[in-house]
Write a protein that holds these residues in place. Structure first.
Motif, PDB file in Angstrom:
ATOM      1  N   LEU A  26       0.836  -1.209   0.000  1.00 19.97           N
ATOM      2  CA  LEU A  26       0.000   0.000   0.000  1.00 19.97           C
ATOM      3  C   LEU A  26       0.873   1.263   0.000  1.00 19.97           C
ATOM      4  N   GLY A  27       1.876   1.250   0.870  1.00 23.77           N
ATOM      5  CA  GLY A  27       2.766   2.410   0.982  1.00 23.77           C
ATOM      6  C   GLY A  27       3.500   2.676  -0.322  1.00 23.77           C
ATOM      7  N   GLN A  28       3.962   1.601  -0.951  1.00 25.14           N
ATOM      8  CA  GLN A  28       4.692   1.754  -2.210  1.00 25.14           C
ATOM      9  C   GLN A  28       3.765   2.289  -3.305  1.00 25.14           C
ATOM     10  N   ALA A  29       2.555   1.730  -3.347  1.00 23.64           N
ATOM     11  CA  ALA A  29       1.596   2.168  -4.375  1.00 23.64           C
ATOM     12  C   ALA A  29       1.275   3.648  -4.170  1.00 23.64           C
ATOM     13  N   TYR A  30       1.106   4.038  -2.939  1.00 24.10           N
ATOM     14  CA  TYR A  30       0.766   5.448  -2.655  1.00 24.10           C
ATOM     15  C   TYR A  30       1.884   6.381  -3.112  1.00 24.10           C
ATOM     16  N   GLN A  31       3.090   5.939  -2.816  1.00 23.70           N
ATOM     17  CA  GLN A  31       4.285   6.699  -3.223  1.00 23.70           C
ATOM     18  C   GLN A  31       4.311   6.845  -4.753  1.00 23.70           C
ATOM     19  N   ASP A  32       4.144   5.725  -5.438  1.00 22.51           N
ATOM     20  CA  ASP A  32       4.282   5.722  -6.904  1.00 22.51           C
ATOM     21  C   ASP A  32       3.132   6.458  -7.591  1.00 22.51           C
ATOM     22  N   ILE A  33       1.936   6.325  -7.042  1.00 22.20           N
ATOM     23  CA  ILE A  33       0.769   6.875  -7.743  1.00 22.20           C
ATOM     24  C   ILE A  33       0.455   8.295  -7.254  1.00 22.20           C
ATOM     25  N   TYR A  34       0.381   8.474  -5.944  1.00 22.15           N
ATOM     26  CA  TYR A  34      -0.060   9.770  -5.406  1.00 22.15           C
ATOM     27  C   TYR A  34       1.060  10.785  -5.280  1.00 22.15           C
ATOM     28  N   LEU A  35       2.151  10.353  -4.643  1.00 23.72           N
ATOM     29  CA  LEU A  35       3.185  11.339  -4.349  1.00 23.72           C
ATOM     30  C   LEU A  35       3.954  11.720  -5.604  1.00 23.72           C
TER      31      LEU A  35
END
Ligand code: BJ8
Length: 425
Positions: A26-35
């Motif tokens: 989840l953290g990685q996906a958030y980093q890649d997509i949102y941040l």
């Protein structure tokens, strides 16, 4: 994550290793997509924080509420009235899940051809990775689509606090009477759970709290109508997703803060994408956290999403509840009136949804519609064909997509979305 959180998760009965794995992804996906997005409003920082603490601080708050005697009610559908839950001094949290988990275990309980949303809810339970589910003192299922209503029969064997709400499927007087009877039965069940009698004053308070959340989202939707778009569709979706988890008053204040910022952006003609970027309305199945697949594809394909005709979006938040009643009975009628307008595809016929899609296309100045259907979701996939036809008859381009939560079809979807965006230019 702090040791306190690990202890809390352990006490809630989570499988810590599996949970670590989930948070890692989840953290990685958030980093890649949102941040990775550019020009995000500063106010989205709050939502970044919420997501970074989605199984931490918010769960700690719920655990603290429970310790103080407050009850937590979990729900899978926007038909469960938060007004009634709040009026009984309880907290409502959304349980719908947007990621595959423990799929092999799930497919031992449910047919393979079950929609990803239902499978995910089971996967989070079987995999012991959802602290919201484990915190809930009452889990509300609802008789909506066949998949959900049959799946709840099996879920009843996995949890000891399932309450099933019956729902109408036809917008008739009988249908409305059923909804009212079910909301009354639900009120009694929540009162029994909490030991709190719902008074007119408490119910008015509950209505006003939920209306304020919805009004903040209406404000945000109105600002998304501008060209250039002041906020991305990814961020718009995230705000709609957090609606289901956050403390209501804090959520309302945070959305209004973003809106203040967006108004300034609009006045300065600043946007997240250039003016005249193709604008897309997404319509269809709910996109629960952390299902960010479609907006990620669309917004990296050179278009911007300007609205969600979805339960995680305007279908879920459209219309306020009239709070002018003086008695519990009057206000309950107002709650029934408000919820009876939800145009979920489980209703037959369901002409209001098509009207709402067209209305949203006009208001958001969308150039086209992407119909988002989850594989094996009969209600929305069935409805997508007449919706596409009706839109195309009105010269509104429509792309019908059918997908699930896996990443296997991203390349293929990207190709189709890119071709659609080209057509809109
Ligand atoms: S009011 S949309 S939240 S039921 S995607 S489980 S319909 S097979 S989610 Fe929903 Fe309430 Fe309706 Fe809204 Fe079934 Fe389709 Fe799966 Fe679905």
């Amino acid at each position: 994550m702090s040791d306190d959180y690990r202890q809390m998760w352990k006490e809630l009965g989570l499988d810590l290793d599996a949970h670590d794995a989930l948070l890692g992804v989840l953290g990685q996906a958030y980093q890649d997509i949102y941040l990775a997005q550019k020009q995000r409003p500063e106010g989205m920082g709050y939502f970044d924080f919420v997501m970074s603490e989605v199984h931490g601080l918010r769960i700690k708050e719920l655990v603290d509420e429970k310790a103080a005697g407050r009850k937590i009610v979990g729900s899978y559908c926007v038909f469960v009235p938060e007004e009634i839950v709040l009026a009984a001094n309880a907290t409502l949290v959304g349980l719908c899940s947007g990621a595959d988990f423990a799929t092999e275990d799930v497919e031992r309980m449910l047919p393979r051809n079950t929609c990803a949303l239902i499978k995910s809810s089971f996967g989070f339970k079987l995999g012991k990775v959802c602290p919201y589910l484990e915190s809930a003192d009452m889990i509300v299922g609802e008789n909506t689509c066949d998949g959900k209503k049959k799946a709840y029969e099996s879920l009843a064997g996995l949890v000891d606090n399932l309450y099933v709400m019956d729902l109408p499927q036809v917008k008739s007087e009988n249908g409305k009477a059923l909804l009212k009877a079910e909301f009354l039965r639900f009120k009694a069940a929540v009162e029994k759970l909490t030991g709190v009698t719902i008074t007119a004053e408490r119910l008015k308070d509950g209505i006003q709290t939920v209306n304020a959340k919805r009004a903040a989202l209406h404000r945000l939707s109105a600002l998304r109508k501008t060209d250039p778009a002041p906020v991305s569709g990814l961020d718009g979706l995230l705000v709609n997703q957090v609606f289901f988890y956050d403390n209501p008053a804090r959520f309302t204040a945070s959305v209004n803060k973003i809106c203040d910022e967006l108004e300034k952006r609009i006045a300065a003609e600043e946007g997240v994408f250039a003016k005249k970027t193709p604008r897309i309305l997404v319509s269809g199945c709910p996109q629960a956290v952390p299902n960010w697949k479609l907006p990620m594809i669309v917004e990296t394909a050179g278009a911007v999403i300007v609205g969600e005709e979805s339960c995680v979006g305007e279908r879920g938040t459209r219309n306020l509840t009239d709070d002018s009643g003086q008695t519990v009975e009057e206000m309950l009628d107002a709650i029934v009136d408000r919820y009876f307008q939800v145009d979920c595809a489980i209703f037959t016929p369901n002409p209001d949804r098509l009207d709402h899609i067209q209305q949203m296309v006009a208001e958001t100045k969308a150039d086209g519609v992407i119909h988002y259907g989850l594989q094996f979701c009969q209600p929305y996939l069935m409805e997508s064909i007449p919706v596409e036809k009706a839109l195309e008859d009105r010269q509104i381009p429509c792309l019908r997509l059918e997908t699930d939560y896996s990443m296997e079809d991203v390349g293929q979807l990207k190709t189709r979305v890119e071709a659609f965006v080209e057509q809109l230019r």
